[in-house]
Scaffold this motif. Structure first.
Motif, PDB file in Angstrom:
ATOM      1  N   LYS A  35       5.937   1.035   6.341  1.00 19.62           N
ATOM      2  CA  LYS A  35       6.224   0.054   5.294  1.00 19.62           C
ATOM      3  C   LYS A  35       7.355   0.588   4.413  1.00 19.62           C
ATOM      4  CE  LYS A  35       4.117  -1.886   1.153  1.00 19.62           C
ATOM      5  NZ  LYS A  35       2.923  -1.889   0.304  1.00 19.62           N
ATOM      6  N   PRO A  36       8.357  -0.264   4.073  1.00 23.14           N
ATOM      7  CA  PRO A  36       9.421   0.189   3.173  1.00 23.14           C
ATOM      8  C   PRO A  36       8.859   0.623   1.818  1.00 23.14           C
ATOM      9  CG  PRO A  36      10.014  -1.886   4.213  1.00 23.14           C
ATOM     10  CD  PRO A  36       8.562  -1.631   4.525  1.00 23.14           C
ATOM     11  N   LEU A  37       9.429   1.677   1.249  1.00 27.03           N
ATOM     12  CA  LEU A  37       8.941   2.224  -0.016  1.00 27.03           C
ATOM     13  C   LEU A  37       9.818   1.879  -1.208  1.00 27.03           C
ATOM     14  CD1 LEU A  37       7.902   5.764   1.245  1.00 27.03           C
ATOM     15  CD2 LEU A  37       6.403   3.813   0.772  1.00 27.03           C
ATOM     16  N   SER A  38      10.875   1.121  -1.004  1.00 24.76           N
ATOM     17  CA  SER A  38      11.787   0.763  -2.079  1.00 24.76           C
ATOM     18  C   SER A  38      11.046   0.024  -3.193  1.00 24.76           C
ATOM     19  CB  SER A  38      12.904  -0.126  -1.537  1.00 24.76           C
ATOM     20  OG  SER A  38      13.745  -0.539  -2.579  1.00 24.76           O
ATOM     21  N   GLY A  39      11.145   0.542  -4.409  1.00 25.97           N
ATOM     22  CA  GLY A  39      10.522  -0.093  -5.564  1.00 25.97           C
ATOM     23  C   GLY A  39       9.020   0.082  -5.671  1.00 25.97           C
ATOM     24  N   THR A  40       8.443   0.982  -4.888  1.00 27.06           N
ATOM     25  CA  THR A  40       6.994   1.172  -4.899  1.00 27.06           C
ATOM     26  C   THR A  40       6.624   2.613  -5.245  1.00 27.06           C
ATOM     27  OG1 THR A  40       6.845   1.824  -2.572  1.00 27.06           O
ATOM     28  CG2 THR A  40       6.734  -0.534  -3.044  1.00 27.06           C
ATOM     29  N   LYS A  41       5.347   2.824  -5.505  1.00 30.36           N
ATOM     30  CA  LYS A  41       4.836   4.178  -5.698  1.00 30.36           C
ATOM     31  C   LYS A  41       4.609   4.785  -4.318  1.00 30.36           C
ATOM     32  CE  LYS A  41       1.326   4.993  -8.562  1.00 30.36           C
ATOM     33  NZ  LYS A  41      -0.051   5.223  -9.063  1.00 30.36           N
ATOM     34  N   TYR A  42       4.998   6.048  -4.154  1.00 34.18           N
ATOM     35  CA  TYR A  42       4.745   6.730  -2.887  1.00 34.18           C
ATOM     36  C   TYR A  42       4.367   8.179  -3.153  1.00 34.18           C
ATOM     37  CZ  TYR A  42       9.379   8.955  -3.102  1.00 34.18           C
ATOM     38  OH  TYR A  42      10.464   9.693  -3.471  1.00 34.18           O
ATOM     39  N   PHE A  43       3.888   8.838  -2.130  1.00 31.97           N
ATOM     40  CA  PHE A  43       3.389  10.195  -2.250  1.00 31.97           C
ATOM     41  C   PHE A  43       4.062  11.068  -1.201  1.00 31.97           C
ATOM     42  CE2 PHE A  43       0.430   7.276  -3.982  1.00 31.97           C
ATOM     43  CZ  PHE A  43      -0.069   7.902  -5.102  1.00 31.97           C
ATOM     44  N   ILE A  44       4.405  12.289  -1.594  1.00 33.06           N
ATOM     45  CA  ILE A  44       5.066  13.224  -0.685  1.00 33.06           C
ATOM     46  C   ILE A  44       4.051  14.265  -0.231  1.00 33.06           C
ATOM     47  CG2 ILE A  44       6.934  14.893  -0.420  1.00 33.06           C
ATOM     48  CD1 ILE A  44       8.334  13.454  -2.772  1.00 33.06           C
ATOM     49  N   LYS A  45       3.895  14.396   1.072  1.00 38.25           N
ATOM     50  CA  LYS A  45       2.987  15.395   1.628  1.00 38.25           C
ATOM     51  C   LYS A  45       3.652  16.769   1.604  1.00 38.25           C
ATOM     52  CE  LYS A  45       0.792  14.519   5.315  1.00 38.25           C
ATOM     53  NZ  LYS A  45       0.446  14.279   6.702  1.00 38.25           N
ATOM     54  N   ARG A  73       4.222   8.900   2.117  1.00 42.78           N
ATOM     55  CA  ARG A  73       3.180   7.911   2.409  1.00 42.78           C
ATOM     56  C   ARG A  73       3.137   6.877   1.291  1.00 42.78           C
ATOM     57  NH1 ARG A  73      -2.195  10.924   4.748  1.00 42.78           N
ATOM     58  NH2 ARG A  73      -1.316  11.470   6.754  1.00 42.78           N
ATOM     59  N   CYS A  74       2.925   5.619   1.674  1.00 41.16           N
ATOM     60  CA  CYS A  74       2.732   4.565   0.678  1.00 41.16           C
ATOM     61  C   CYS A  74       1.379   4.794  -0.008  1.00 41.16           C
ATOM     62  CB  CYS A  74       2.791   3.188   1.337  1.00 41.16           C
ATOM     63  SG  CYS A  74       1.431   2.825   2.475  1.00 41.16           S
ATOM     64  N   ALA A  75       1.133   4.086  -1.092  1.00 37.74           N
ATOM     65  CA  ALA A  75      -0.108   4.271  -1.850  1.00 37.74           C
ATOM     66  C   ALA A  75      -1.345   3.974  -1.001  1.00 37.74           C
ATOM     67  CB  ALA A  75      -0.090   3.397  -3.097  1.00 37.74           C
ATOM     68  N   VAL A  76      -1.271   2.970  -0.141  1.00 37.62           N
ATOM     69  CA  VAL A  76      -2.423   2.606   0.690  1.00 37.62           C
ATOM     70  C   VAL A  76      -2.756   3.718   1.687  1.00 37.62           C
ATOM     71  CG1 VAL A  76      -3.270   0.971   2.425  1.00 37.62           C
ATOM     72  CG2 VAL A  76      -2.019   0.132   0.426  1.00 37.62           C
ATOM     73  N   CYS A  77      -1.741   4.205   2.401  1.00 41.42           N
ATOM     74  CA  CYS A  77      -1.975   5.271   3.393  1.00 41.42           C
ATOM     75  C   CYS A  77      -2.386   6.580   2.717  1.00 41.42           C
ATOM     76  CB  CYS A  77      -0.727   5.488   4.241  1.00 41.42           C
ATOM     77  SG  CYS A  77      -0.374   4.112   5.366  1.00 41.42           S
ATOM     78  N   ALA A  78      -1.787   6.882   1.573  1.00 40.56           N
ATOM     79  CA  ALA A  78      -2.131   8.113   0.856  1.00 40.56           C
ATOM     80  C   ALA A  78      -3.570   8.062   0.342  1.00 40.56           C
ATOM     81  CB  ALA A  78      -1.168   8.338  -0.298  1.00 40.56           C
ATOM     82  N   ALA A  79      -3.991   6.916  -0.178  1.00 38.45           N
ATOM     83  CA  ALA A  79      -5.359   6.777  -0.687  1.00 38.45           C
ATOM     84  C   ALA A  79      -6.370   6.922   0.444  1.00 38.45           C
ATOM     85  CB  ALA A  79      -5.531   5.431  -1.386  1.00 38.45           C
ATOM     86  N   ALA A  80      -6.058   6.360   1.593  1.00 40.15           N
ATOM     87  CA  ALA A  80      -6.961   6.458   2.737  1.00 40.15           C
ATOM     88  C   ALA A  80      -7.115   7.907   3.194  1.00 40.15           C
ATOM     89  CB  ALA A  80      -6.449   5.594   3.883  1.00 40.15           C
TER      90      ALA A  80
END
Length: 82
Positions: free
Chosen positions: A38-48, A54-61
Motif C-alpha cells: 500500500k502506498p505510504l504517501s501522507g500516512t503514518k508508517y513504521f520502520i522496522k 510497514r503501514c499502520a495496519v501491517c505494523a499493528a498486526a
C-alpha cells in the motif's frame, strides 16, 4: 545531477509528483509498505530494524498486544507528506 527515486532508482522528471522521506526522493507509488505494498504517501508508517517500512495496519498486526492490559505494543510511527 538527475534526481532519482529511492525505490526504483529511476529519474524523477519535472511535473511528476514525488515526496521526500528518509533523506531520499521517492515517486509516490514507490514509497510503499514492504508487506502489503500500500502506498505510504501522507500516512503514518513504521520502520522496522531492517529498514523496511510497514503501514499502520501491517505494523499493528505484527506488533501484538500487551498480555495484561491488551493495548497495542505499537509506537508512534512516522508521518509522510508530499
Amino acid at each position: 545531477m538527475a534526481k532519482t527515486c529511492g525505490g526504483c532508482s529511476e529519474e524523477i522528471v519535472a511535473g511528476v509528483t514525488y515526496l521526500t522521506a528518509e533523506d531520499k526522493l521517492w515517486h509516490e507509488q514507490c514509497f510503499q509498505c514492504s508487506q502489503c505494498k500500500k502506498p505510504l504517501s501522507g500516512t503514518k508508517y513504521f520502520i522496522k530494524d531492517d529498514g523496511s517500512r510497514r503501514c499502520a495496519v501491517c505494523a499493528a498486526a505484527a506488533a501484538g498486544t500487551c498480555h495484561k492490559c491488551k493495548k497495542s505494543l505499537l509506537g508512534d510511527g512516522v508521518f509522510t507528506q508530499t
